[in-house]
Design a protein around this motif. Structure first.
Motif: not given
Length: 378
Positions: A60-79, A123-128
């Motif tokens: 999209g473009a312009g104001q207002p801006i809405i953000a959606l956030r996803a987290d992307i990291d994993a854990l030190p665990i043996h599956e 819409v600002r997509i954030i992969f954190q």
């Protein structure tokens, strides 16, 4: 298979690829590369915004801006699950479902791109990166990614909730998460001549008992307060009183003033016990993520959109786990929500296995939420 079915299958496949190649906090280099490639396949441009790992895309473009956030990291665990997409990285696993979160928000981005001309703003997509170490949200904030954002939304899958269920709450939701380390420096010696020592083991035992009175006697029982000592280290053999004993633990609260009061009371207890035993006791206190406090307006709004999308709405209790999304909500309005993933094993378990069927409906939900949020502000 129609376009909807193709996208649903694509999101599932992407989730499985992320699951097979997990990366720890701050090391999500290949994950970031994959996300950039996948977004580009749908003509969605993305940028690092100065982040070492992680990615941001505007639709999209312009104001207002809405953000959606996803987290992307994993854990030190043996599956401990044998499946076609079991983690290929020994000792690293997406045991918290960040692969689900990422594929869901990817799906929302693609759906939003297909309706870009209709958006009443951006819409600002954030992969954190680095949620598990609670650094990622602060990196995003320091990069200025939210400086012009009006509201932000995110979610966590909840294994205890059945598939198709949704929950959130106004106000406090996830907890303040603080960590402490206590080092007792006494005087060691022969276990048969304890009178010649200043025994840090005895001091530690008294300290453990005393610390438990913080939540039971110093804090109003109507307030959330958990103080847990989770590690004790001291000594090298059976017949020697050690010089030093170390304790570590965590404190979970929701109210900022209770968070401060617990630290003050802990330090006061330590000071008194150190004086009474003529030992040195050092306290290292580390503030973790702040309590996640949803904006009431947006919590109610997100729940209404979920109900309209066909989710079963459930009441949700206060959580005592941490989530660095709370750092965002200290700065701007927004809401964090729970979506059921129906796993027989919980988060951070080596046999955690969420139901992938949550991904596409959740992607549709977040696309709709963003569109309606923009319309409500515009």
């Amino acid at each position: 298979m129609g376009a909807t079915g193709l996208l649903e299958a694509q999101l599932r496949n992407w989730r499985r690829e992320l699951h097979r190649y997990p990366e720890l906090s701050g090391q999500e280099v290949q994950t970031t590369s994959r996300l950039k490639t996948w977004l580009a396949e749908y003509n969605i441009e993305s940028s690092s915004w100065g982040l070492t790992t992680g990615l941001v895309a505007d639709i999209g473009a312009g104001q207002p801006i809405i953000a959606l956030r996803a987290d992307i990291d994993a854990l030190p665990i043996h599956e401990q699950i044998d499946q076609a997409f079991t983690s290929s990285q020994n000792g690293v696993m997406h045991a918290c479902g960040h692969d689900l979160h990422t594929s869901t928000i990817l799906g929302a981005a693609i759906l939003l791109k297909s309706r870009e001309s209709e958006l009443k703003g951006t819409v600002r997509i954030i992969f954190q990166p680095a949620e598990e170490t609670y650094r990622g949200a602060y990196e995003v904030l320091n990069a200025g990614i939210l400086d012009d954002v009006s509201a932000i939304f995110g979610f966590h899958n909840v294994p205890e909730l059945p598939l198709g269920t949704f929950a959130t709450r106004a106000g406090a939701f996830y907890a303040n998460v603080d960590r402490f380390k206590i080092t007792i420096n006494g005087k060691g010696g022969h276990a048969g001549r304890p009178h010649e020592t200043r025994d840090p083991v005895i001091v530690a035992s008294q300290l453990i008992q005393a610390v438990q009175t913080i939540s039971s006697r110093s804090i109003n029982n109507l307030e959330t307060c958990v103080v847990s000592i989770t590690q004790i280290h001291g000594g090298t053999t059976w017949n020697v009183i050690p010089e030093t004993v170390e304790l570590e633990g965590t404190v979970r609260t929701h109210a900022p003033e209770i968070r401060i009061a617990v630290e003050q009371q802990l330090r006061q207890i330590v000071q008194g016990i150190a004086l009474s035993h003529s030992v040195e006791i050092l306290v290292d206190w580390e503030n973790g993520p702040a309590a996640l406090i949803n904006t009431p307006q947006w919590a109610t709004f997100s729940k209404k959109v979920a109900a309209d999308q066909g989710y079963r709405i459930e009441d949700v209790p206060l959580y005592l786990i941490g989530e660095d999304f709370g750092a965002y909500l200290e700065k701007i309005p927004g809401a964090f929500v729970s979506i059921g993933s129906g796993s027989p094993f919980g988060l951070h378990h080596p046999k955690y296995q969420p139901n992938e069927s949550l991904i596409f409906p959740a992607a549709q939900y977040f696309a709709t939420l963003a569109i309606q949020a923009l319309e409500s502000i515009a």
